[in-house]
Structure formats: C-alpha cells, structure tokens
Motif scaffolding. Structure first.
Motif, mmCIF file in Angstrom:
data_model
loop_
_atom_site.group_PDB
_atom_site.id
_atom_site.type_symbol
_atom_site.label_atom_id
_atom_site.label_comp_id
_atom_site.label_asym_id
_atom_site.label_seq_id
_atom_site.Cartn_x
_atom_site.Cartn_y
_atom_site.Cartn_z
ATOM 1 N N UNK A 125 0.847 -1.198 0.000
ATOM 2 C CA UNK A 125 0.000 0.000 0.000
ATOM 3 C C UNK A 125 0.880 1.244 0.000
ATOM 4 N N UNK A 126 0.378 2.318 -0.624
ATOM 5 C CA UNK A 126 1.055 3.614 -0.527
ATOM 6 C C UNK A 126 -0.001 4.694 -0.354
ATOM 7 N N UNK A 127 0.201 5.515 0.650
ATOM 8 C CA UNK A 127 -0.737 6.599 0.962
ATOM 9 C C UNK A 127 -0.242 7.881 0.295
ATOM 10 N N UNK A 128 -0.667 8.112 -0.942
ATOM 11 C CA UNK A 128 -0.235 9.286 -1.702
ATOM 12 C C UNK A 128 -1.097 10.481 -1.294
ATOM 13 N N UNK A 129 -0.466 11.459 -0.686
ATOM 14 C CA UNK A 129 -1.228 12.603 -0.181
ATOM 15 C C UNK A 129 -1.096 13.843 -1.047
ATOM 16 N N UNK A 130 -0.094 13.871 -1.945
ATOM 17 C CA UNK A 130 0.110 15.030 -2.815
ATOM 18 C C UNK A 130 0.688 14.555 -4.146
ATOM 19 N N UNK A 131 0.200 15.135 -5.247
ATOM 20 C CA UNK A 131 0.677 14.707 -6.574
ATOM 21 C C UNK A 131 1.376 15.825 -7.340
ATOM 22 N N UNK A 132 1.750 16.890 -6.634
ATOM 23 C CA UNK A 132 2.470 17.987 -7.275
ATOM 24 C C UNK A 132 1.584 19.121 -7.741
ATOM 25 N N UNK A 133 0.266 18.995 -7.525
ATOM 26 C CA UNK A 133 -0.673 20.032 -7.946
ATOM 27 C C UNK A 133 -1.667 20.307 -6.817
ATOM 28 N N UNK A 134 -2.227 21.512 -6.815
ATOM 29 C CA UNK A 134 -3.259 21.821 -5.820
ATOM 30 C C UNK A 134 -4.471 20.941 -6.088
ATOM 31 N N UNK A 135 -5.195 20.618 -5.039
ATOM 32 C CA UNK A 135 -6.304 19.668 -5.160
ATOM 33 C C UNK A 135 -7.656 20.369 -5.322
#
Length: 551
Positions: free
Chosen positions: A420-430
């Motif tokens: 599992x990986x908990x991705x909290x940010x992808x480089x862009x505002x959400x």
C-alpha cells in the motif's frame, strides 16, 4: 516538450476558435486534427514522390494525378482565399477523407509494412463522417496558417503538440470518460515498466493518453546517449529522445504492440491521430465496447489471454444492461457496475503473467456488496494483487472529485502480501485550478515509484517479509532495512498480508490498515491559563487608562 512559441501559437488559435463560435474543446481538437491529417497526407505524398524520382520506380499515389486530384493536396489548397478555401475543404477535401477510410477497409491499411501511409489509412477509417465545422472564414485561414507552421516532421514534437491540445479538454463525457492527467499516466507506466516486446492495451482508450505516453516512455528508455546522437536539446533546453535502440522492435511496435478500444468515434479519431503523431504507424485503435458481448464475435483473440500489459482509467459512471454484457465477464462478477466489470474484463484479457495498472474509485476497494467482495477475492486468491496506491480526492478535478486508487496486479498465481502507498500530494493543488506546486511535501509520486522499485527488487530476490516481523522496525526509507520498513504501517508505504485482508472481508481500503500515530499534547492547567488571561486583561486596562489621561 514544446517551445514557448508553439504553445503561444496554439493558445492564439484556440482563442480564435472560441471567438469564432466553436466552444466545445473536443470539436476544436477534432477540426485541428483534420487539418493536420490533410497536411500529413501531403507530406507523405511528397516523400513518396522524391523516393520514386530517385529510384525511377512508380508508386501508389494517394492523390490522383489529375488537376482536381492534385488540388486536394495541402500545398496546393492552403493559399486559396477564405471563401474559396472553405467551399473546397467542405465539398472536396473532407469527402476525400471518407474515400481513404473505405480504401483502408478494403486493403487493411494503405500500406503493408507499417508505413506512415498505413497509419494514415487507419485514421482514414474514422474520417468517413468528417465534416468541416469552421464556419468563420478568418478562423479557417488562421487555422491553416498555424498548422502549416507546425514542425510535423518531428514525431516527438508532433506528439507534444497533440498532448498540449488534449490538455485543454476540461469536461467529462456523458459516459464518465475524461482525460487522465499526464503525470498520473507517467507514474503508472513507470510502475509497470513496459518492454518493447509487450502487447499493450487500453480497453477504454479515449484519447489514447496511456498508449501514446508508453511510446514516449519507450523512446526515453531506449535511446542511446547524447554523445551517440540518441538525444538532443532544443533552444528551450527540452530534451528529445530518438528511440534509436527500438529499431529491432519497430515492426512489432507499428503493428502489434498498441491496442485501444472505444465506442466513441470522435475519440477514435482523436486517439488514432494521437498515436500517428507519436510515431506509431498502424496502432490498433478499434471501435468496440469492451464490455459488450459483441467483443467475442469481433475480437475473439483479443478478448481473452492476449495482452502482456493493460493500462487503464476506465469510466466508472452508471451501470450496464446485463443482456448486452459479455457473459464471461458476468461469470466472474455478477453486477451492472462498469468499474467492477472493467476490472474483470482486464483480468480476462491479460495473458498469464500479464501485468495491469488500473485507476478505480475507492468503492471498488471497500464496497460491501457480494459483487465487490467477489471481485476482490478473485484478485487476491486467484491472482497476484501486488499494490494499491491511494490517490487524493482532487486528482481528477475539474472533471470529478471522487476518491480513487491505482491497483496493480499480475494475472495468475496467489497473493501473499499487498503493498500500500498513501499518496497525499501529486504535485498540484487539489482544487479545480490544479495549480503546480513546489517545495517539500508537494509531490509524493517520485517517492511512491522509488519505494515500489525497492519493494519489487526485494520480491524478485524472494525476500521473506514475514521474517521482518521480528526485526527492530525503524522509520524512513533506508533500503538496508526496507523489508522491516514495509511492515511499519505508520509509514506512507507499507505491507499487509493477504491473510489479514481475508480476515477483513477482503477490504482493501488503506484506512483499514494504516496506523496513525497520535502525539500526546500537554496543556497548562486551566487555572494557570485563566490567571494569565486576567493578567493580560489588567495590562490592557492599565494601557487604556494611560491613553485616557493623555487626552
């Protein structure tokens, strides 16, 4: 990557379309596609003419040698006046596209060697109902001028041009389809690491973003060094890759590697052009609802045990009519929900040992219905469910705010552990603007890929993760202690045993297993806080009194 001038020219043309009354971005892309198609046909004819002149051999012409036939060529009609140009395109050039499509149907492509002619012939299949929708003559002239200046001789730049056009799609289709963000596609490709010998499919290809980006990935990975001429930089410092090390696989790439299915003819036109502009001549972009029972008649070979890699972000909106759904897919998971049916179809279409990375809504991971649990049990017990990356809920804005995850699995075998990986940010505002962010903690994707590669390396070395349970677990990403790190469920990347998941009714939601560390906060005694407030209040009153005496 595009130069600033090309981007600026495309932006200006886009604005002209808008002010000229064409406001649907897909229509704009479609109309520009037609013009690019017309110019590429002429470029191909020019090349064939030069080769024939040097060799003295005759060649199969795309354009008749008559004056009327030659006027269908880009170089001969591009300088017509606005009114004359509009009538000529509407009455002669666009109907000619339809004849190309029919010829392609009859001859299975206009060439036999994966040539550019064959690629254009494949596109021609979806040009049979092409229509000129640019009513404003000045917009048409501007579009012709802009397309004429585009560097269409460079396949990597052609691909970037089309990617930039597609990036302007900001609305979801009625069936729930929309453009997957480029950086999410790239991350999924890195996780799967396709090889130039693979057969790769997207069963709901839309604009063929996954397939086109796989070609860019292969070019980047299989190019010789800059010193050997395999890569170079343009004036803006962007690196371009020739893909010269792919030459031994070129016929496979052109004919057998790429497969995309969709039932929206507009999307098929766009995706066919997208693949041609990325240098793939003869990609199999095909009209087919992947979930329909008609796939068994139309594509019996591709429907089961055929593909090495499947990359997809299938539509997860609405439900299907069971009477028209592939009965073999329904045999795996009895449901009307498209998101479940697509995962089941992907499992069937993969060959044994085939790999997939698929975007699914979170409901697939924890839904409590019998169909949801049935599908998760199939993934876990009869296949290798390898990884689940939980994505933040704003990743697909402005199209949709639904929470999603990437599931990674291999057909066949049995699951021991799920990463599992908990991705909290992808480089862009959400938010809806999706503004690029910089700085620490703004992008987890590079770390997710790095952690995945460490995990896969351990798996390939037959690392015993259960033995790590007795180890002294430390935080961080130290590869020397990676096996133990993945057992620490407080980290972003962690492992869960298949037995634990079975014990939780096959629940795959990350929050079921992630451990949150709560730090104890110490607060002052309320009496002390009140005393401080009283002291502060008295100080304020004294200051006010002094101010009053000064007046």
């Amino acid at each position: 990557m595009l130069t600033g001038k090309i981007r600026s020219d495309i932006d200006k043309l886009w604005e002209k379309f808008w002010t000229g009354g064409i406001t649907n971005p897909l229509t704009v892309i479609e109309q520009i596609s037609y013009l690019m198609f017309a110019r590429m046909l002429d470029m191909q004819e020019d090349t064939a003419e030069r080769i024939a002149k040097r060799s003295g051999k005759d060649f199969a012409r795309l354009f008749p040698a008559t004056p009327e036939g030659q006027l269908l060529r880009w170089k001969n009609f591009k300088n017509l006046s606005g009114k004359e140009l509009h009538a000529h395109l509407k009455q002669n050039v666009f109907p000619y596209f339809a004849t190309l499509g029919k010829a392609s149907d009859e001859q299975d492509g206009l060439g036999s060697d994966g040539s550019a002619i064959e690629a254009l012939g494949h596109i021609g299949e979806y040009m049979q109902d092409a229509d000129l929708e640019i009513k404003n003559e000045s917009v048409l002239v501007s579009a012709i001028e802009m397309v004429d200046e585009l560097p269409l001789t460079q396949s990597d730049v052609k691909g970037d041009i089309y990617e930039y056009l597609l990036s302007k799609l900001t609305t979801a289709g009625i069936n729930g389809q929309f453009r997957t963000p480029r950086h999410i596609i790239d991350a999924m490709i890195e996780l799967i690491a396709p090889q130039p010998t693979d057969r790769i499919c997207d069963p709901a290809c839309g604009t063929a973003g996954f397939l086109a980006r796989v070609m860019e990935y292969l070019n980047r990975v299989h190019s010789s060094s800059e010193a050997d001429g395999g890569q170079w930089q343009d004036e803006d410092g962007n690196t371009h890759y020739s893909g010269d090390l792919l030459e031994p696989y070129r016929e496979h790439i052109n004919k057998e590697m790429f497969w995309g299915f969709d039932f929206d003819t507009t999307m098929l036109r766009v995706s066919s052009m997208n693949m041609a502009l990325h240098g793939v001549n003869g990609a199999n972009i095909l009209y087919q609802d992947s979930l329909s029972k008609s796939i068994k008649e139309n594509f019996p070979q591709q429907e089961e045990d055929f593909f090495d890699v499947i990359l997809a972000n299938p539509p997860f909106k609405g439900s299907l009519d069971e009477t028209n759904t592939n009965p073999d897919v329904l045999g795996m998971v009895k449901t009307k929900k498209t998101e479940l049916l697509f995962v089941a179809h992907i499992l069937r279409a993969l060959k044994l040992g085939g790999r997939a990375a698929v975007v699914v809504p979170d409901g697939v991971l924890f839904g409590s219905s019998k169909a949801h649990q049935q599908l998760r049990a199939e993934l876990l017990d009869n296949n290798q469910l390898e990884g689940i990356i939980s994505l933040p809920s704003g990743v697909f804005k402005p199209y949709a705010g639904v929470s999603t995850a990437i599931i990674i699995f291999t057909k066949g075998g049995k699951t021991d552990n799920v990463w599992f990986y908990d991705l909290q940010a992808d480089g862009y505002s959400l938010d809806d603007k999706r503004t690029p962010l910089k700085g620490e903690g703004s992008n987890d994707l590079p770390d997710a890929i790095a952690q995945w590669n460490v995990y896969r390396e351990l798996v390939e070395k037959n690392h015993d993760f259960n033995a790590d349970l007795g180890d002294d677990v430390q935080g961080g990403t130290n590869p020397g202690n990676a096996g133990a790190n993945f057992r620490d469920k407080t980290q972003k990347a962690f492992l869960v045993s298949a037995d634990d998941i079975r014990a939780n009714k096959y629940d795959l939601s990350i929050n079921r297993y992630k451990e949150v560390v709560y730090e104890e906060e110490e607060y002052e005694d309320p009496k002390v806080i009140l005393q401080k407030l009283k002291t502060l209040e008295n100080d304020i009153l004294n200051d006010l009194s002094e101010l009053e005496n000064m007046l």
